[in-house]
Design a protein around this motif. Structure first.
Motif, PDB file in Angstrom:
ATOM      1  N   GLY A 148       0.809  -1.213   0.000  1.00  0.00           N
ATOM      2  CA  GLY A 148       0.000   0.000   0.000  1.00  0.00           C
ATOM      3  C   GLY A 148       0.840   1.260   0.000  1.00  0.00           C
ATOM      4  N   THR A 149       0.351   2.283  -0.708  1.00  0.00           N
ATOM      5  CA  THR A 149       1.034   3.573  -0.735  1.00  0.00           C
ATOM      6  C   THR A 149       0.059   4.713  -0.471  1.00  0.00           C
ATOM      7  N   ALA A 150      -1.137   4.403   0.015  1.00  0.00           N
ATOM      8  CA  ALA A 150      -2.164   5.431   0.182  1.00  0.00           C
ATOM      9  C   ALA A 150      -1.779   6.450   1.249  1.00  0.00           C
ATOM     10  N   GLN A 151      -1.201   6.013   2.353  1.00  0.00           N
ATOM     11  CA  GLN A 151      -0.815   6.917   3.424  1.00  0.00           C
ATOM     12  C   GLN A 151       0.683   6.785   3.682  1.00  0.00           C
ATOM     13  N   PRO A 152       1.500   7.489   2.921  1.00  0.00           N
ATOM     14  CA  PRO A 152       2.937   7.386   3.167  1.00  0.00           C
ATOM     15  C   PRO A 152       3.299   8.001   4.520  1.00  0.00           C
ATOM     16  N   LEU A 153       4.368   7.494   5.111  1.00  0.00           N
ATOM     17  CA  LEU A 153       4.802   8.006   6.408  1.00  0.00           C
ATOM     18  C   LEU A 153       5.302   9.428   6.259  1.00  0.00           C
ATOM     19  N   HIS A 154       5.006  10.262   7.252  1.00  0.00           N
ATOM     20  CA  HIS A 154       5.438  11.650   7.203  1.00  0.00           C
ATOM     21  C   HIS A 154       5.608  12.186   8.618  1.00  0.00           C
ATOM     22  N   SER A 163       5.729  11.273  13.429  1.00  0.00           N
ATOM     23  CA  SER A 163       5.154   9.930  13.574  1.00  0.00           C
ATOM     24  C   SER A 163       5.768   8.978  12.540  1.00  0.00           C
ATOM     25  N   GLY A 164       6.027   9.468  11.343  1.00  0.00           N
ATOM     26  CA  GLY A 164       6.675   8.639  10.326  1.00  0.00           C
ATOM     27  C   GLY A 164       8.088   8.264  10.717  1.00  0.00           C
ATOM     28  N   ALA A 165       8.815   9.209  11.331  1.00  0.00           N
ATOM     29  CA  ALA A 165      10.179   8.910  11.781  1.00  0.00           C
ATOM     30  C   ALA A 165      10.164   7.847  12.879  1.00  0.00           C
ATOM     31  N   ILE A 166       9.185   7.920  13.771  1.00  0.00           N
ATOM     32  CA  ILE A 166       9.070   6.925  14.840  1.00  0.00           C
ATOM     33  C   ILE A 166       8.784   5.554  14.240  1.00  0.00           C
ATOM     34  N   ARG A 167       7.861   5.494  13.283  1.00  0.00           N
ATOM     35  CA  ARG A 167       7.515   4.218  12.662  1.00  0.00           C
ATOM     36  C   ARG A 167       8.689   3.655  11.858  1.00  0.00           C
ATOM     37  N   ARG A 168       9.405   4.509  11.116  1.00  0.00           N
ATOM     38  CA  ARG A 168      10.571   4.034  10.356  1.00  0.00           C
ATOM     39  C   ARG A 168      11.625   3.462  11.297  1.00  0.00           C
ATOM     40  N   TYR A 169      11.826   4.114  12.442  1.00  0.00           N
ATOM     41  CA  TYR A 169      12.791   3.616  13.416  1.00  0.00           C
ATOM     42  C   TYR A 169      12.361   2.250  13.939  1.00  0.00           C
ATOM     43  N   ALA A 170      11.064   2.084  14.209  1.00  0.00           N
ATOM     44  CA  ALA A 170      10.559   0.797  14.701  1.00  0.00           C
ATOM     45  C   ALA A 170      10.814  -0.307  13.688  1.00  0.00           C
ATOM     46  N   TYR A 171      10.595  -0.012  12.401  1.00  0.00           N
ATOM     47  CA  TYR A 171      10.797  -1.027  11.362  1.00  0.00           C
ATOM     48  C   TYR A 171      12.278  -1.288  11.093  1.00  0.00           C
ATOM     49  N   SER A 172      13.099  -0.267  11.178  1.00  0.00           N
ATOM     50  CA  SER A 172      14.510  -0.454  10.839  1.00  0.00           C
ATOM     51  C   SER A 172      15.320  -1.066  11.972  1.00  0.00           C
ATOM     52  N   ARG A 173      14.877  -0.908  13.197  1.00  0.00           N
ATOM     53  CA  ARG A 173      15.701  -1.306  14.339  1.00  0.00           C
ATOM     54  C   ARG A 173      15.230  -2.576  15.042  1.00  0.00           C
TER      55      ARG A 173
END
Length: 185
Positions: free
Chosen positions: A75-81, A84-94
């Motif tokens: 899905g690409t409907a709601q890209p991270l921004h 909150s997007g930085a928090i989610r990216r950190y959760a996925y990357s770490r």
């Protein structure tokens, strides 16, 4: 490799399991099993060996560290921004999806996003109305006590008003404090 048109490696046959595990399948009669027709090999008629991959957007896409690649379609409907997007990216990357930190960070990202949405609504001509949007008015009209009996969350119903109204009260106190400070200057 995941996502191929080929059928996965078949599980061991009943004979192989009987030879390996003494007494296995003693009560198993294939004619009595309702799933037997579903277990027959199917002709998939797939025209690919690996599905065509969806192009990844410029900002990248979050992917769990357990997976070697993104799924072919995502899905690409709601890209991270934003924050909150930085928090989610950190959760996925770490953190692995098996870790509580992964899910707690995703929850924190959701809360940050919700707080941002509430703040943005205050800047509009029609801000959020916590009284009507939480269903309190409807609950008062349609038997509030009878509707609460027998529910699984009876023990913590007392905290619901605090969780709903608390952030709004804290925001109002903060606005008043900032307003007073600005007026003193």
């Amino acid at each position: 490799m995941a996502y191929t048109a080929d059928k996965p490696t078949p599980p061991p046959t009943a004979e192989e399991l009987r030879a390996r595990i003494p007494g296995w399948g003693a009560d198993l009669d294939p004619t009595d099993r309702p799933s037997v027709p579903k277990e027959q090999p199917q002709d998939l008629n797939a025209h690919w060996t690996f599905p065509e991959e969806q192009p990844v957007p410029d900002g990248g896409r979050e992917r769990s560290i357990e997976h070697g690649r993104l799924t072919p379609v995502f899905g690409t409907a709601q890209p991270l921004h934003g924050v909150s997007g930085a928090i989610r990216r950190y959760a996925y990357s770490r953190f692995s999806e098996a870790r509580a930190a992964h899910w707690l960070l995703l929850l924190a990202g959701d809360r940050v996003e919700a707080a941002g949405a509430h703040l943005r609504s205050l800047a509009t001509s029609r801000p959020d109305n916590p009284i009507t949007e939480t269903g309190i008015v409807a609950e008062r009209r349609w038997a509030p006590l009878a509707g609460r009996r027998g529910r699984a969350d009876v023990r913590h119903q007392w905290i619901d008003p605090l969780l709903v109204a608390g952030p709004w009260i804290l925001a109002a106190v903060g606005v008043i404090a900032v307003g007073r400070r600005l007026l003193r200057r």
